[in-house]
Design a protein around this motif. Structure first.
Motif, PDB file in Angstrom:
ATOM      1  N   ALA A  31       8.028   3.890  -1.897  1.00  0.00           N
ATOM      2  CA  ALA A  31       7.588   5.078  -2.648  1.00  0.00           C
ATOM      3  C   ALA A  31       8.591   6.216  -2.492  1.00  0.00           C
ATOM      4  O   ALA A  31       8.926   6.900  -3.465  1.00  0.00           O
ATOM      5  CB  ALA A  31       6.205   5.510  -2.162  1.00  0.00           C
ATOM      6  N   LEU A  46       5.396  -0.827  -8.017  1.00  0.00           N
ATOM      7  CA  LEU A  46       5.583   0.625  -8.115  1.00  0.00           C
ATOM      8  C   LEU A  46       5.042   1.104  -9.452  1.00  0.00           C
ATOM      9  O   LEU A  46       5.313   0.500 -10.489  1.00  0.00           O
ATOM     10  CB  LEU A  46       7.065   0.981  -8.008  1.00  0.00           C
ATOM     11  CG  LEU A  46       7.732   0.651  -6.672  1.00  0.00           C
ATOM     12  CD1 LEU A  46       9.235   0.787  -6.782  1.00  0.00           C
ATOM     13  CD2 LEU A  46       7.194   1.563  -5.591  1.00  0.00           C
ATOM     14  N   THR A  97       4.548   4.843 -11.622  1.00  0.00           N
ATOM     15  CA  THR A  97       4.766   6.294 -11.681  1.00  0.00           C
ATOM     16  C   THR A  97       3.720   6.872 -12.621  1.00  0.00           C
ATOM     17  O   THR A  97       3.603   6.460 -13.776  1.00  0.00           O
ATOM     18  CB  THR A  97       6.183   6.616 -12.197  1.00  0.00           C
ATOM     19  OG1 THR A  97       7.118   5.961 -11.336  1.00  0.00           O
ATOM     20  CG2 THR A  97       6.441   8.108 -12.187  1.00  0.00           C
ATOM     21  N   ARG A  98       2.962   7.852 -12.104  1.00  0.00           N
ATOM     22  CA  ARG A  98       1.864   8.421 -12.892  1.00  0.00           C
ATOM     23  C   ARG A  98       1.621   9.858 -12.443  1.00  0.00           C
ATOM     24  O   ARG A  98       1.496  10.129 -11.248  1.00  0.00           O
ATOM     25  CB  ARG A  98       0.626   7.548 -12.680  1.00  0.00           C
ATOM     26  CG  ARG A  98      -0.582   7.979 -13.438  1.00  0.00           C
ATOM     27  CD  ARG A  98      -1.753   7.010 -13.281  1.00  0.00           C
ATOM     28  NE  ARG A  98      -2.193   6.919 -11.890  1.00  0.00           N
ATOM     29  CZ  ARG A  98      -2.321   5.783 -11.202  1.00  0.00           C
ATOM     30  NH1 ARG A  98      -2.024   4.630 -11.759  1.00  0.00           N
ATOM     31  NH2 ARG A  98      -2.723   5.795  -9.960  1.00  0.00           N
ATOM     32  N   TRP A 136       3.719  11.356  -9.618  1.00  0.00           N
ATOM     33  CA  TRP A 136       3.652  10.680  -8.325  1.00  0.00           C
ATOM     34  C   TRP A 136       4.107   9.232  -8.473  1.00  0.00           C
ATOM     35  O   TRP A 136       3.879   8.599  -9.500  1.00  0.00           O
ATOM     36  CB  TRP A 136       2.220  10.670  -7.778  1.00  0.00           C
ATOM     37  CG  TRP A 136       1.771  11.998  -7.256  1.00  0.00           C
ATOM     38  CD1 TRP A 136       1.324  13.063  -7.987  1.00  0.00           C
ATOM     39  CD2 TRP A 136       1.720  12.401  -5.900  1.00  0.00           C
ATOM     40  NE1 TRP A 136       0.994  14.103  -7.166  1.00  0.00           N
ATOM     41  CE2 TRP A 136       1.233  13.727  -5.867  1.00  0.00           C
ATOM     42  CE3 TRP A 136       2.034  11.793  -4.701  1.00  0.00           C
ATOM     43  CZ2 TRP A 136       1.064  14.443  -4.692  1.00  0.00           C
ATOM     44  CZ3 TRP A 136       1.861  12.498  -3.518  1.00  0.00           C
ATOM     45  CH2 TRP A 136       1.388  13.812  -3.523  1.00  0.00           C
ATOM     46  N   HIS A 183       3.399   5.612  -6.910  1.00  0.00           N
ATOM     47  CA  HIS A 183       2.425   4.861  -6.115  1.00  0.00           C
ATOM     48  C   HIS A 183       3.020   3.481  -5.810  1.00  0.00           C
ATOM     49  O   HIS A 183       3.375   2.746  -6.734  1.00  0.00           O
ATOM     50  CB  HIS A 183       1.103   4.698  -6.879  1.00  0.00           C
ATOM     51  CG  HIS A 183       0.483   5.993  -7.263  1.00  0.00           C
ATOM     52  ND1 HIS A 183      -0.396   6.652  -6.443  1.00  0.00           N
ATOM     53  CD2 HIS A 183       0.615   6.764  -8.378  1.00  0.00           C
ATOM     54  CE1 HIS A 183      -0.786   7.768  -7.031  1.00  0.00           C
ATOM     55  NE2 HIS A 183      -0.193   7.864  -8.208  1.00  0.00           N
ATOM     56  N   THR A 243       2.462  -0.201  -3.888  1.00  0.00           N
ATOM     57  CA  THR A 243       1.465  -1.119  -3.319  1.00  0.00           C
ATOM     58  C   THR A 243       2.179  -2.389  -2.872  1.00  0.00           C
ATOM     59  O   THR A 243       2.932  -2.980  -3.636  1.00  0.00           O
ATOM     60  CB  THR A 243       0.391  -1.490  -4.360  1.00  0.00           C
ATOM     61  OG1 THR A 243      -0.204  -0.281  -4.850  1.00  0.00           O
ATOM     62  CG2 THR A 243      -0.676  -2.369  -3.763  1.00  0.00           C
ATOM     63  N   THR A 262      -0.746   0.768   0.725  1.00  0.00           N
ATOM     64  CA  THR A 262      -0.387   1.659  -0.380  1.00  0.00           C
ATOM     65  C   THR A 262       0.219   2.942   0.162  1.00  0.00           C
ATOM     66  O   THR A 262      -0.062   3.347   1.292  1.00  0.00           O
ATOM     67  CB  THR A 262      -1.622   2.007  -1.238  1.00  0.00           C
ATOM     68  OG1 THR A 262      -2.584   2.648  -0.404  1.00  0.00           O
ATOM     69  CG2 THR A 262      -2.229   0.767  -1.869  1.00  0.00           C
ATOM     70  N   ALA A 263       1.049   3.545  -0.671  1.00  0.00           N
ATOM     71  CA  ALA A 263       1.654   4.839  -0.319  1.00  0.00           C
ATOM     72  C   ALA A 263       1.918   5.605  -1.610  1.00  0.00           C
ATOM     73  O   ALA A 263       2.150   5.000  -2.659  1.00  0.00           O
ATOM     74  CB  ALA A 263       2.938   4.636   0.460  1.00  0.00           C
ATOM     75  N   GLN A 264       1.869   6.935  -1.517  1.00  0.00           N
ATOM     76  CA  GLN A 264       2.153   7.802  -2.653  1.00  0.00           C
ATOM     77  C   GLN A 264       3.203   8.817  -2.234  1.00  0.00           C
ATOM     78  O   GLN A 264       3.187   9.310  -1.103  1.00  0.00           O
ATOM     79  CB  GLN A 264       0.903   8.544  -3.136  1.00  0.00           C
ATOM     80  CG  GLN A 264      -0.233   7.665  -3.597  1.00  0.00           C
ATOM     81  CD  GLN A 264      -1.095   7.153  -2.463  1.00  0.00           C
ATOM     82  OE1 GLN A 264      -1.230   7.818  -1.444  1.00  0.00           O
ATOM     83  NE2 GLN A 264      -1.640   5.976  -2.608  1.00  0.00           N
ATOM     84  N   GLN A 265       4.060   9.155  -3.182  1.00  0.00           N
ATOM     85  CA  GLN A 265       5.103  10.137  -2.921  1.00  0.00           C
ATOM     86  C   GLN A 265       5.318  10.932  -4.212  1.00  0.00           C
ATOM     87  O   GLN A 265       5.417  10.346  -5.292  1.00  0.00           O
ATOM     88  CB  GLN A 265       6.403   9.408  -2.523  1.00  0.00           C
ATOM     89  CG  GLN A 265       7.523  10.279  -2.082  1.00  0.00           C
ATOM     90  CD  GLN A 265       7.308  10.824  -0.667  1.00  0.00           C
ATOM     91  OE1 GLN A 265       6.576  10.251   0.116  1.00  0.00           O
ATOM     92  NE2 GLN A 265       7.944  11.919  -0.383  1.00  0.00           N
TER      93      GLN A 265
END
Length: 135
Positions: free
Chosen positions: A72, A98, A100-101, A104, A106, A108, A126-129
């Motif tokens: 992420a 990956l 992109t929304r 951000w 996201h 997984t 999961t991770a968000q950046q």
């Protein structure tokens, strides 16, 4: 006085061969100790196997979480070279997705593990950046 008639004595049967004595408490206890030791060793082996399987899953989960965070981060920065290296470092058989929304990224990571009859286990991280400006 007349003599009483004599009755012949019955022939004595030969003594039977020595019969084994019933086991003493000490002999029974010795056999029980062996059985208890065998059961204890089997139980200990199964517990150690289960514990090592759980530790293996925890290590794989940690690796998946690390890969998700790094993927992420590098996708949010637009660093495709490092992103490819992170995907290559993922656990074997893992899928890295990956999305992109709304500004951000996201990430997984899904890893499936199995030990034969001990069914499949699916680990997900999961991770968000947030997207970085200019990326």
């Amino acid at each position: 006085m007349t003599a009483a008639p004599t009755i012949p004595e019955p022939a004595l049967a030969p003594e039977p061969a020595a019969t084994p004595r019933p086991a003493t408490d000490a002999a029974r206890a010795r056999g029980m100790v062996t059985l208890e030791l065998a059961v204890g060793l089997l139980t200990t082996t199964l517990v150690l196997f289960g514990a090592s399987a759980v530790v293996g899953l925890l290590i794989t989960q940690d690796r998946a979480e690390t890969i998700a965070v790094q993927a992420a981060r590098h996708a949010a920065r637009g660093d495709q070279k490092k992103l490819a290296a992170v995907k290559a470092a993922a656990p074997s058989g893992a899928s890295v997705d990956l999305v992109t929304r709304d500004g951000w990224v996201h990430a997984t990571v899904v890893v499936r593990r199995s030990w034969g009859a001990i069914g499949p286990v699916t680990l997900t991280a999961t991770a968000q950046q947030p997207l970085e400006p200019g990326a």
